[in-house]
Design a protein around this motif. Structure first.
Motif, PDB file in Angstrom:
ATOM      1  N   ASP A  75     -20.358 -56.705 -33.453  1.00 45.10           N
ATOM      2  CA  ASP A  75     -21.087 -56.985 -34.690  1.00 45.10           C
ATOM      3  C   ASP A  75     -20.222 -57.814 -35.628  1.00 45.10           C
ATOM      4  O   ASP A  75     -19.116 -57.429 -35.975  1.00 45.10           O
ATOM      5  CB  ASP A  75     -21.501 -55.687 -35.389  1.00 45.10           C
ATOM      6  N   ASP A  76     -20.755 -58.962 -36.023  1.00 50.04           N
ATOM      7  CA  ASP A  76     -20.029 -59.835 -36.937  1.00 50.04           C
ATOM      8  C   ASP A  76     -21.049 -60.503 -37.846  1.00 50.04           C
ATOM      9  O   ASP A  76     -21.722 -61.458 -37.456  1.00 50.04           O
ATOM     10  CB  ASP A  76     -19.226 -60.880 -36.156  1.00 50.04           C
ATOM     11  N   SER A  77     -21.196 -59.994 -39.034  1.00 49.72           N
ATOM     12  CA  SER A  77     -22.202 -60.524 -39.955  1.00 49.72           C
ATOM     13  C   SER A  77     -21.812 -61.884 -40.524  1.00 49.72           C
ATOM     14  O   SER A  77     -22.650 -62.582 -41.080  1.00 49.72           O
ATOM     15  CB  SER A  77     -22.441 -59.532 -41.083  1.00 49.72           C
ATOM     16  N   LEU A  78     -20.560 -62.274 -40.413  1.00 44.34           N
ATOM     17  CA  LEU A  78     -20.121 -63.556 -40.969  1.00 44.34           C
ATOM     18  C   LEU A  78     -20.232 -64.714 -39.975  1.00 44.34           C
ATOM     19  O   LEU A  78     -19.907 -65.845 -40.319  1.00 44.34           O
ATOM     20  CB  LEU A  78     -18.678 -63.425 -41.461  1.00 44.34           C
ATOM     21  N   ASP A  79     -20.668 -64.437 -38.751  1.00 50.10           N
ATOM     22  CA  ASP A  79     -20.811 -65.477 -37.728  1.00 50.10           C
ATOM     23  C   ASP A  79     -22.017 -66.350 -38.075  1.00 50.10           C
ATOM     24  O   ASP A  79     -23.129 -65.853 -38.219  1.00 50.10           O
ATOM     25  CB  ASP A  79     -20.999 -64.826 -36.360  1.00 50.10           C
ATOM     26  N   PRO A  80     -21.834 -67.684 -38.228  1.00 57.96           N
ATOM     27  CA  PRO A  80     -22.938 -68.541 -38.656  1.00 57.96           C
ATOM     28  C   PRO A  80     -23.924 -68.899 -37.537  1.00 57.96           C
ATOM     29  O   PRO A  80     -24.953 -69.502 -37.814  1.00 57.96           O
ATOM     30  CB  PRO A  80     -22.218 -69.797 -39.150  1.00 57.96           C
ATOM     31  N   ARG A  81     -23.661 -68.516 -36.296  1.00 50.66           N
ATOM     32  CA  ARG A  81     -24.556 -68.886 -35.192  1.00 50.66           C
ATOM     33  C   ARG A  81     -25.891 -68.146 -35.305  1.00 50.66           C
ATOM     34  O   ARG A  81     -25.944 -67.004 -35.751  1.00 50.66           O
ATOM     35  CB  ARG A  81     -23.913 -68.578 -33.839  1.00 50.66           C
ATOM     36  N   LYS A  82     -26.952 -68.819 -34.865  1.00 48.16           N
ATOM     37  CA  LYS A  82     -28.291 -68.242 -34.918  1.00 48.16           C
ATOM     38  C   LYS A  82     -28.493 -67.238 -33.795  1.00 48.16           C
ATOM     39  O   LYS A  82     -27.873 -67.338 -32.744  1.00 48.16           O
ATOM     40  CB  LYS A  82     -29.343 -69.348 -34.762  1.00 48.16           C
ATOM     41  N   GLN A  83     -29.394 -66.289 -34.026  1.00 43.43           N
ATOM     42  CA  GLN A  83     -29.799 -65.372 -32.971  1.00 43.43           C
ATOM     43  C   GLN A  83     -30.958 -66.015 -32.214  1.00 43.43           C
ATOM     44  O   GLN A  83     -31.956 -66.403 -32.821  1.00 43.43           O
ATOM     45  CB  GLN A  83     -30.241 -64.037 -33.549  1.00 43.43           C
ATOM     46  N   PRO A  84     -30.849 -66.126 -30.899  1.00 45.03           N
ATOM     47  CA  PRO A  84     -31.945 -66.761 -30.149  1.00 45.03           C
ATOM     48  C   PRO A  84     -33.148 -65.829 -30.029  1.00 45.03           C
ATOM     49  O   PRO A  84     -33.048 -64.618 -30.225  1.00 45.03           O
ATOM     50  CB  PRO A  84     -31.316 -67.004 -28.766  1.00 45.03           C
ATOM     51  N   GLU A  85     -34.291 -66.421 -29.714  1.00 46.90           N
ATOM     52  CA  GLU A  85     -35.483 -65.620 -29.470  1.00 46.90           C
ATOM     53  C   GLU A  85     -35.334 -64.951 -28.111  1.00 46.90           C
ATOM     54  O   GLU A  85     -34.815 -65.552 -27.167  1.00 46.90           O
ATOM     55  CB  GLU A  85     -36.722 -66.511 -29.470  1.00 46.90           C
ATOM     56  N   TYR A  86     -35.798 -63.705 -28.031  1.00 49.15           N
ATOM     57  CA  TYR A  86     -35.699 -63.000 -26.755  1.00 49.15           C
ATOM     58  C   TYR A  86     -36.880 -62.058 -26.591  1.00 49.15           C
ATOM     59  O   TYR A  86     -37.550 -61.702 -27.559  1.00 49.15           O
ATOM     60  CB  TYR A  86     -34.382 -62.223 -26.647  1.00 49.15           C
ATOM     61  N   GLU A  87     -37.131 -61.693 -25.348  1.00 48.89           N
ATOM     62  CA  GLU A  87     -38.168 -60.726 -25.007  1.00 48.89           C
ATOM     63  C   GLU A  87     -37.538 -59.684 -24.099  1.00 48.89           C
ATOM     64  O   GLU A  87     -36.681 -60.010 -23.272  1.00 48.89           O
ATOM     65  CB  GLU A  87     -39.318 -61.383 -24.247  1.00 48.89           C
ATOM     66  N   MET A  88     -37.981 -58.438 -24.241  1.00 49.12           N
ATOM     67  CA  MET A  88     -37.484 -57.379 -23.383  1.00 49.12           C
ATOM     68  C   MET A  88     -38.682 -56.761 -22.667  1.00 49.12           C
ATOM     69  O   MET A  88     -39.670 -56.399 -23.300  1.00 49.12           O
ATOM     70  CB  MET A  88     -36.750 -56.318 -24.197  1.00 49.12           C
ATOM     71  N   LEU A 141     -24.254 -61.890 -25.808  1.00 45.84           N
ATOM     72  CA  LEU A 141     -24.357 -63.259 -25.316  1.00 45.84           C
ATOM     73  C   LEU A 141     -23.865 -64.197 -26.403  1.00 45.84           C
ATOM     74  O   LEU A 141     -24.286 -64.087 -27.557  1.00 45.84           O
ATOM     75  CB  LEU A 141     -25.812 -63.597 -24.955  1.00 45.84           C
ATOM     76  N   ARG A 142     -22.982 -65.111 -26.004  1.00 48.17           N
ATOM     77  CA  ARG A 142     -22.461 -66.090 -26.965  1.00 48.17           C
ATOM     78  C   ARG A 142     -22.477 -67.486 -26.347  1.00 48.17           C
ATOM     79  O   ARG A 142     -22.085 -67.663 -25.194  1.00 48.17           O
ATOM     80  CB  ARG A 142     -21.045 -65.727 -27.382  1.00 48.17           C
ATOM     81  N   THR A 143     -22.948 -68.424 -27.114  1.00 53.18           N
ATOM     82  CA  THR A 143     -22.913 -69.844 -26.762  1.00 53.18           C
ATOM     83  C   THR A 143     -22.391 -70.574 -27.996  1.00 53.18           C
ATOM     84  O   THR A 143     -22.239 -69.966 -29.063  1.00 53.18           O
ATOM     85  CB  THR A 143     -24.324 -70.368 -26.392  1.00 53.18           C
ATOM     86  N   PRO A 144     -22.137 -71.882 -27.895  1.00 53.22           N
ATOM     87  CA  PRO A 144     -21.689 -72.596 -29.100  1.00 53.22           C
ATOM     88  C   PRO A 144     -22.706 -72.571 -30.250  1.00 53.22           C
ATOM     89  O   PRO A 144     -22.326 -72.586 -31.415  1.00 53.22           O
ATOM     90  CB  PRO A 144     -21.476 -74.027 -28.605  1.00 53.22           C
ATOM     91  N   LYS A 145     -24.007 -72.483 -29.943  1.00 49.82           N
ATOM     92  CA  LYS A 145     -25.030 -72.502 -30.989  1.00 49.82           C
ATOM     93  C   LYS A 145     -25.626 -71.127 -31.292  1.00 49.82           C
ATOM     94  O   LYS A 145     -26.161 -70.919 -32.379  1.00 49.82           O
ATOM     95  CB  LYS A 145     -26.184 -73.422 -30.577  1.00 49.82           C
ATOM     96  N   TYR A 146     -25.585 -70.215 -30.323  1.00 45.82           N
ATOM     97  CA  TYR A 146     -26.297 -68.937 -30.454  1.00 45.82           C
ATOM     98  C   TYR A 146     -25.376 -67.749 -30.202  1.00 45.82           C
ATOM     99  O   TYR A 146     -24.405 -67.844 -29.454  1.00 45.82           O
ATOM    100  CB  TYR A 146     -27.466 -68.864 -29.460  1.00 45.82           C
ATOM    101  N   LYS A 147     -25.782 -66.636 -30.827  1.00 46.50           N
ATOM    102  CA  LYS A 147     -25.078 -65.368 -30.606  1.00 46.50           C
ATOM    103  C   LYS A 147     -26.119 -64.261 -30.619  1.00 46.50           C
ATOM    104  O   LYS A 147     -26.926 -64.169 -31.545  1.00 46.50           O
ATOM    105  CB  LYS A 147     -24.045 -65.133 -31.692  1.00 46.50           C
ATOM    106  N   LEU A 148     -26.094 -63.415 -29.570  1.00 45.27           N
ATOM    107  CA  LEU A 148     -27.036 -62.298 -29.489  1.00 45.27           C
ATOM    108  C   LEU A 148     -26.261 -61.029 -29.157  1.00 45.27           C
ATOM    109  O   LEU A 148     -25.583 -60.952 -28.135  1.00 45.27           O
ATOM    110  CB  LEU A 148     -28.100 -62.557 -28.409  1.00 45.27           C
ATOM    111  N   GLY A 149     -26.363 -60.063 -30.041  1.00 48.88           N
ATOM    112  CA  GLY A 149     -25.825 -58.729 -29.794  1.00 48.88           C
ATOM    113  C   GLY A 149     -27.000 -57.777 -29.748  1.00 48.88           C
ATOM    114  O   GLY A 149     -27.657 -57.547 -30.754  1.00 48.88           O
TER     115      GLY A 149
END
Length: 188
Positions: A75-88, A141-149
């Motif tokens: 968990d990192d609230s200061l990370d500027p990367r967007k959360q991608p859309e996802y489905e479960m 999941l981390r990419t240069p543009k996205y971050k999903l926890g």
């Protein structure tokens, strides 16, 4: 004649006082003090501390590892990367004996599902840029543009999961096998 359960006679009240004053737990009750809720259970001097305190008192840790929720290290609230859309989605392994004959006890509910499928939409991302880490209750999941926890709804077997990136839809599909206590009842 006096009834055995009648406490109106002086003899029965005196017998009751003797019984309370000579209790087996050796609590000293004087005739001037009454029984209070504090007299129930062990004495305060006999009470032991709860097992929630760490066993090693000399440790300088302010919390134990069991008190920290799974995935909180990501968990990192200061990370500027967007959360991608996802489905479960939940997925069942169904065979002909389930479909045509109904021999197993499976039903359409998620209680009879074996897998969790997470579909993550990652536009303009290459598979080589992705970093995927899966623990028992957390997907990171981390990419240069996205971050999903993502906290998972059920514990999963992190060693048997599969991940596949579909280039045409720019979607990462992660399939994880759930681990539940009573799966032997549902899937035996």
């Amino acid at each position: 004649m006096e009834r055995p359960n009648d406490f109106s006679s002086p003899l029965s009240i005196e017998a009751l006082c003797d019984l309370l004053n000579n209790a087996e737990d050796e609590q000293s009750l004087s005739s001037s003090s009454g029984i209070t809720p504090g007299n129930i259970g062990p004495l305060a001097s006999e009470k032991k501390w709860s097992s929630t305190f760490p066993n090693d008192i000399s440790s300088k840790d302010i919390w134990s590892v069991s008190e920290v929720p799974d995935g909180s290290q990501f968990d990192d609230s200061l990370d500027p990367r967007k959360q991608p859309e996802y489905e479960m989605h939940f997925k069942q392994r169904v065979g002909s004996e389930d479909l045509f004959m109904g021999l197993s006890r499976k039903n359409p509910s998620t209680a009879c599902c074996e897998d969790i499928v997470v579909k993550i939409h990652l536009p303009n991302t290459r598979a080589s840029d992705m970093s995927l880490d899966i623990t028992r209750k957390f997907l990171d999941l981390r990419t240069p543009k996205y971050k999903l926890g993502l906290h998972l709804p059920h514990p999963v077997n992190e060693k048997t999961g599969k991940a596949q990136f579909k280039v045409d839809t720019e979607t990462l599909e992660v399939t994880l096998t759930m681990v539940r206590d009573f799966d032997f009842v549902n899937f035996s």
